[in-house]
Design an enzyme around this catalytic site. Structure first.
Site, PDB file in Angstrom:
ATOM      1  N   GLU A 178       0.841  -1.194   0.000  1.00  0.00           N
ATOM      2  CA  GLU A 178       0.000   0.000   0.000  1.00  0.00           C
ATOM      3  C   GLU A 178       0.879   1.247   0.000  1.00  0.00           C
ATOM      4  OE1 GLU A 178      -3.400   2.101   2.890  1.00  0.00           O
ATOM      5  OE2 GLU A 178      -2.147   0.469   3.640  1.00  0.00           O
ATOM      6  N   CYS A 208      -5.518  -2.734   2.851  1.00  0.00           N
ATOM      7  CA  CYS A 208      -5.269  -2.656   4.292  1.00  0.00           C
ATOM      8  C   CYS A 208      -6.495  -3.079   5.104  1.00  0.00           C
ATOM      9  CB  CYS A 208      -4.801  -1.243   4.646  1.00  0.00           C
ATOM     10  SG  CYS A 208      -4.069  -1.106   6.302  1.00  0.00           S
ATOM     11  N   LYS A 228      -9.673   2.681  -2.714  1.00  0.00           N
ATOM     12  CA  LYS A 228     -10.120   2.125  -1.438  1.00  0.00           C
ATOM     13  C   LYS A 228     -11.470   2.705  -1.045  1.00  0.00           C
ATOM     14  CE  LYS A 228      -8.539   1.430   3.329  1.00  0.00           C
ATOM     15  NZ  LYS A 228      -7.469   1.708   4.322  1.00  0.00           N
TER      16      LYS A 228
END
Length: 507
Positions: free
Chosen positions: A261, A386, A333
């Site tokens: 990430e 994540c 995300k």
């Protein structure tokens, strides 16, 4: 043994909750989770009224979250404008809120189980599973460390494709219930429950071999600390670390290269704002690591604008970049971290000195949700960046099932407890969905997880290294993959209904 009551009872519940948290990673003494539930049932059996039962459940939850979420305090040490001790205040306040959900489960157990111990067990099991689902849903949700994740290294993990994480949580409570019933001399009920639990574990231990694809992968973990990541000029150092590891000898044939990430901290797209030379420079610097036929999946930042000139927002994204430096796919995300990636009530909190834990004055904006990206001959990938991977039932686009899940993450600010807990939850997503999960993080734990949730390879915390291998194959869609959390919630509701029926029958 006399059951403690009053303040001693609440203190006992707090301590038993704290002890149960050692059943989660990195300590991993999983029997302590069922033991904690047995202790909670023991304390609830002496509660004189509903109010006391709710308080006992709340105290148990506070203890469990204080220990299990200690890594959040570490995250605050990376925020220059906040004193480090404020992190522990945040852990304490968050635990006070999260403990409301165990309190609800304890209240249900007392309400419907006063007349019969077995009913108390079933009500706590069903109530706990439903409360965890609510915890993952309410106010954007915080699904960290459900009780079922303690079973990730046991044979019972293999029933996750049917009952999901919340079904495993229900099972954890039943284990504790069987122990408590045995100690309370309810021998026949304890033996029947223990036999059913053992049967589940036995069936879970029987499974076929895991399939593999012919897709070569290389996961890169550069061991870049959070304190260095955003330092001026460190992007060049990070790029060299990524390049050195990515080009290390050992690759054979076209390879899917996987970076963490935000491995690239400057925008690699959005030429309208930064100019084509700047954005293309970042892409060309990244693809130095590629050979003919390779493809790079890397975390990066995107910027947004309403007029094409002024930056209005940012995205935490994953880019698929080919050997020509072209972006062939992108994912933004969707499930962002409050206070980490955006600041709620910014107009109130920012003037008093509170800001995001991550650097920058711009909040990240929300992506559209789970998506599958076509990577050509490398297959179809589902992206979960994540924190997104912890949400059971929300990690896959069910209308376009991918071949595997890529979970780039930055656990560098999660302390020693956060990374192994994060990995354990990613393993449950693999088992639930019947899909392999590959993780790339800057400081660990990067890993390859097969479609049954087994850990095939890993790079430890605070280590630099690579994982070379072949991508594990997907299984046929599991019952959970088809129905999501419907089955575990039905199981939980059924457990509650049986508890209600047993309680009424005894009265």
């Amino acid at each position: 043994m006399t059951i403690p009551v009053g303040r001693k009872g609440l203190l006992a519940a707090l301590l038993f909750g704290a002890l149960s948290a050692l059943g989660f990673q990195p300590v991993g003494l999983w029997p302590l989770v069922p033991f904690g539930f047995a202790a909670l049932l023991w304390l609830l059996s002496a509660a004189p009224r509903l109010r006391r039962a709710l308080a006992l459940g709340w105290a148990f939850g506070v203890g469990q979250f204080l220990v299990g979420l200690n890594w959040i305090a570490t995250a605050f040490t990376f925020q220059a404008e906040m004193p480090a001790w404020l992190g522990w205040v945040a852990v304490f306040l968050l635990s006070l809120y999260l403990a409301v959900y165990p309190a609800l489960a304890a209240g249900l157990s007392w309400r419907f189980g006063r007349a019969r111990p077995l009913a108390a067990v079933l009500a706590l099991a069903g109530g706990w599973a439903i409360a965890e689902w609510l915890r993952a849903t309410m106010f954007t949700g915080f699904a960290w460390n459900p009780a079922g994740v303690a079973l990730v290294d046991t044979p019972w993990r293999a029933i996750a494709p049917f009952v999901g994480t919340y079904g495993l949580s229900l099972l954890s409570v039943l284990m504790g219930g069987a122990l408590w019933l045995g100690l309370a001399r309810r021998t026949s009920e304890a033996m029947v429950m223990a036999a059913l639990l053992a049967l589940c574990g036995l069936v879970g231990g029987l499974h076929a071999a895991t399939p593999y694809t012919d897709t070569p992968i290389r996961i890169v973990q550069p061991n870049i600390d959070q304190a260095d990541k955003w330092r001026d000029g460190f992007d060049r150092v990070a790029a060299e670390k990524l390049y050195a590891l990515s080009t290390r000898q050992g690759r054979a044939g076209p390879t899917l290269l996987l970076w963490p990430e935000a491995a690239v901290v400057d925008p690699v797209e959005d030429e309208r704002l930064y100019g084509a030379p700047a954005a293309r420079f970042e892409r060309l610097r990244a693809i130095r690591s590629l050979r003919e036929g390779d493809l790079l999946l890397t975390g990066g930042l995107g910027v947004q604008s309403t007029d094409g000139y002024k930056v209005a927002g940012a995205t935490n994204s994953v880019y698929a970049i080919d050997t020509k430096g072209e972006i062939v796919a992108r994912y933004d995300k969707a499930h962002l971290v409050p206070y980490g990636e955006y600041l709620p009530m910014r107009t109130i909190l920012e003037p008093i000195g509170l800001s995001r834990l991550a650097p920058g004055s711009l909040d990240f904006t929300f992506g559209p949700g789970a998506r599958s990206l076509d990577l050509g001959h490398f297959g179809t990938v589902g992206l979960q960046v994540c924190y997104e991977i912890i949400f059971s039932g929300q990690v896959v686009d069910r209308s376009d099932r991918p071949d595997f899940i890529f979970n780039p993450s930055n656990d560098a600010w999660f302390g020693a407890f956060g990374p192994p807990q994060h990995l354990a939850q990613a393993r449950l997503r693999a088992a639930e969905e019947g899909l392999p999960v590959v993780r790339a993080t800057p400081t660990g734990i990067s890993a390859v997880v097969d479609a049954r949730g087994r850990l095939l390879d890993r790079i430890g915390w605070r280590e630099a290294g690579i994982i070379d291998g072949v991508l594990p194959g997907a299984l046929a869609p599991t019952p959970f993959a088809r129905l999501g959390n419907l089955l575990p919630l039905l199981l939980a509701a059924g457990s509650l209904l049986i508890a209600i029926a047993l309680g009424r029958g005894r009265r």
